[in-house]
Design a protein around this motif. Structure first.
Motif, short mmCIF file in Angstrom:
data_model
loop_
_atom_site.label_atom_id
_atom_site.label_comp_id
_atom_site.label_asym_id
_atom_site.label_seq_id
_atom_site.Cartn_x
_atom_site.Cartn_y
_atom_site.Cartn_z
N ASP A 1 49.58 17.30 79.78
CA ASP A 1 48.44 17.06 78.88
C ASP A 1 48.77 17.49 77.45
O ASP A 1 48.38 16.81 76.49
N LEU A 2 49.48 18.61 77.30
CA LEU A 2 49.87 19.06 75.95
C LEU A 2 50.87 18.10 75.33
O LEU A 2 50.79 17.80 74.13
N MET A 3 51.81 17.59 76.12
CA MET A 3 52.80 16.65 75.58
C MET A 3 52.14 15.34 75.15
O MET A 3 52.52 14.74 74.14
N ARG A 4 51.15 14.90 75.92
CA ARG A 4 50.44 13.66 75.53
C ARG A 4 49.80 13.82 74.15
O ARG A 4 49.73 12.87 73.38
N LYS A 5 49.35 15.02 73.85
CA LYS A 5 48.64 15.25 72.58
C LYS A 5 49.59 15.55 71.43
O LYS A 5 49.39 15.08 70.30
N PHE A 6 50.62 16.37 71.69
CA PHE A 6 51.44 16.89 70.58
C PHE A 6 52.82 16.26 70.46
O PHE A 6 53.52 16.52 69.48
N CYS B 1 49.71 25.60 70.07
CA CYS B 1 50.40 24.34 69.72
C CYS B 1 50.20 23.99 68.26
O CYS B 1 51.13 23.50 67.59
N SER B 2 49.01 24.21 67.75
CA SER B 2 48.74 23.88 66.34
C SER B 2 49.58 24.75 65.40
O SER B 2 50.11 24.25 64.39
N LYS C 1 59.35 13.57 67.17
CA LYS C 1 60.03 14.65 67.87
C LYS C 1 59.06 15.34 68.82
O LYS C 1 57.83 15.28 68.65
N ALA C 2 59.63 16.01 69.82
CA ALA C 2 58.81 16.76 70.77
C ALA C 2 58.46 18.13 70.19
O ALA C 2 59.29 18.77 69.55
N VAL C 3 57.24 18.53 70.41
CA VAL C 3 56.80 19.89 70.09
C VAL C 3 56.75 20.73 71.37
O VAL C 3 57.15 21.90 71.38
N VAL C 4 56.30 20.11 72.47
CA VAL C 4 56.14 20.80 73.75
C VAL C 4 57.19 20.29 74.73
O VAL C 4 57.39 19.08 74.87
#
Length: 419
Positions: free
Chosen positions: A197-202, A168-169, A209-212
Motif C-alpha cells: 500500500d505504501l509503494m502504491r502511494k509513494f 514516508c513524507s 524512483k522508489a521511495v519504499v
C-alpha cells in the motif's frame, strides 16, 4: 602489488574484527555469550556509565556493529564510512519487538507508537540525501504486533497509519529511501500488505524512483512466487517496485517447513531472483538492493548488470527492468567484500585484479548501520551473532582477510589476497 581491500581500516578496527569474528565462529563461545545476554538483558542496566559489562560491550561488539547513541556519534561513523569510499548508509533505529515477547498488561500502546515514530523520524534526520533508512513495523510495539499477527492481517490502525504517512513524507522531503525490514514469517503477510500500500502511494512511476522498498527473504520457499506476484502488481498498476534481497535472518524462529531444504536451494533462489529482476521480462520497473555477504551472489549480479548494460536492458526500458542497483553489507561484517568493491569496482568480483582502476565499472556499496542505546541494540547484536553461528565459513573469511592486512602492515609477510 598485491590487492589490499582493507587498507582504509585502522589497525585497531582490524584487531577488533579478528577478536569478534573469532568469537562468532566458535559455537561454544557464541552460545555462551548470547544465552547469558538473552536471559539477563533487562536486569543488567547496560547503559549505566559505571557498569563494567556495559562498557565492555560498548567498546567491542557495540562499536564494531553499531553507529552510536547520539546524533554526533552517528554522524561521525557515517562520515568515516564515506571517507572510506562507501556510497552511503542504511541507517536503522535498533528498537524492535519480537513475536512471543512478553509485555506488561497495562502497556501504554500510544506511547509505544510515539516512541517508534520519534526514533524513526530522528533516523531520517540523521540520514543524508540518497541514503536509506531501515524501518521495522514491530518497532511500534504491541499495537503493530496485534494487527500483523491477526489472520488475515489487519490494516494499520489510524495511529500507525498516520505515523507511516509522516515517515514516508519526511523521507520524500529529505531524498531518503525506506527499506521495510522483513520479520518473522508468521507476521510477514501483514508486513507485505502494509508495504505494498505504501509503494502504491509513494513509488509512482511519475517520480521516477522508489521511495519504499520491501524485503524478500529468499531462504523461504514461498519467496520466488511472492516476488513474481509483486512484480506483476507493479507492472499492472504502474508503480516502481523497491526490492531488497536478503537470504534471511530468522532461521531459529521461522517454521522449518517454510525454509528451503538446503543452503544450495537458498543460494539458487537468491541468485535466480537477481537474474530475473535484471532480465526485465517481468515488465515492472525495479530499484534493487542486493544485500549479501556472499561473493558469488555479488559476482553473478555484477555480471548480469554488465550484460544488461551492453544489451541496452539497463537502466530499465519502458518494458521493465532494474533502474538502479546497489550492494549492501552489514557494518563490521564482510569488509573485505565491501571495500574490495569500492576500491576496484566491478573488476574486483569479475577479474580479481585490474591494471587500471579507472577502467572498472563503479559499484555503489552501502553499509547497514544501527543506532540506539546499548540496551536497545542488544537484540540486534544477538541476531547478528545467531546469523554468524550459521555462517562460520564467512566469519573465517573475514578473520583471514584481516590477519593478512595486519601481517602486511607489520612486515610479517606478503599480503595473502590477490583479489
Amino acid at each position: 602489488m598485491p590487492f589490499r581491500p582493507l587498507t582504509a581500516l585502522p589497525l585497531s578496527v582490524l584487531l577488533r574484527s579478528i577478536f569478534l569474528h573469532t568469537i562468532s565462529a566458535s559455537p561454544f563461545l557464541l552460545s555462551l555469550a548470547t544465552r547469558f545476554l538473552h536471559n539477563n538483558v533487562d536486569k543488567l542496566h547496560l547503559d549505566s556509565p559505571i557498569n563494567p559489562l556495559g562498557l565492555l560491550l560498548y567498546y567491542t561488539f557495540y562499536k564494531h556493529f553499531c553507529a552510536g547513541r547520539t546524533s554526533d556519534e552517528v554522524h561521525k561513523v557515517v562520515n568515516e564510512l564515506r571517507q572510506r569510499r562507501i556510497a552511503g548508509t542504511i541507517l536503522a533505529y535498533a528498537r524492535e519487538v519480537e513475536v512471543g515477547e512478553k509485555h506488561p498488561a497495562n502497556v501504554d500502546e500510544e506511547a509505544q507508537i510515539r516512541q517508534w515514530l520519534e526514533g524513526t523520524m530522528r533516523t531520517l534526520e540523521y540520514s543524508s540525501p540518497g541514503g536509506f533508512v531501515a524501518v521495522k513495523y514491530t518497532g511500534a510495539g504491541t499495537p503493530a504486533l496485534k494487527l500483523l499477527s491477526a489472520k488475515p492481517p489487519s490494516k494499520p490502525s489510524p495511529e500507525i497509519a498516520d505515523a507511516l504517512e509522516r515517515i514516508c513524507s519526511l523521507a520524500v522531503e529529505r531524498g531518503v529511501k525506506l527499506l521495510i525490514d522483513a520479520e518473522q514469517a508468521v507476521i510477514q503477510e501483514g508486513i507485505d500488505a502494509w508495504t505494498l500500500d505504501l509503494m502504491r502511494k509513494f513509488n509512482s512511476n511519475r517520480s521516477g524512483k522508489a521511495v519504499v522498498y520491501n524485503t524478500y527473504q529468499m531462504y523461504l520457499k514461498a519467496s520466488p512466487a511472492k516476488l513474481a506476484h509483486h512484480l506483476s502488481l507493479a507492472s499492472k498498476e504502474d508503480w516502481i517496485l523497491g526490492v531488497k534481497l536478503v537470504r534471511g535472518a530468522y532461521l531459529t524462529s521461522d517454521p522449518r517447513e517454510f525454509i528451503c531444504n538446503t543452503k544450495e536451494d537458498t543460494d539458487s533462489q537468491y541468485n535466480n531472483a537477481i537474474l530475473n529482476l535484471i532480465d526485465g521480462r517481468h515488465g515492472a520497473r525495479v530499484d534493487l538492493v542486493v544485500a549479501s555477504h556472499n561473493k558469488e551472489s555479488v559476482r553473478k549480479a555484477v555480471i548480469a548488470v554488465e550484460e544488461a548494460r551492453r544489451n541496452g536492458v539497463m537502466p530499465a526500458s519502458n518494458r521493465g527492468g532494474v533502474q538502479e542497483i546497489v550492494y549492501a553489507q552489514l557494518m563490521g561484517m564482510a569488509d573485505e567484500l565491501s571495500f574490495g568493491l569500492t576500491k576496484r569496482g566491478s573488476s574486483f568480483v569479475l577479474h580479481g585484479k585490474v591494471e587500471h582502476e579507472e577502467k572498472a565499472e563503479p559499484v555503489k556499496v552501502y553499509k547497514y548501520v544501527v543506532w540506539g542505546s546499548i540496551t536497545e541494540c542488544v537484540k540486534y547484536l544477538l541476531r547478528r551473532a545467531q546469523e554468524n553461528q550459521a555462517a562460520v565459513g564467512r566469519s573465517k573469511e573475514n578473520v583471514d582477510a584481516c590477519w593478512a592486512e595486519v601481517k602486511y602492515r607489520l612486515g610479517l609477510g606478503t599480503h595473502g589476497s590477490t583479489n
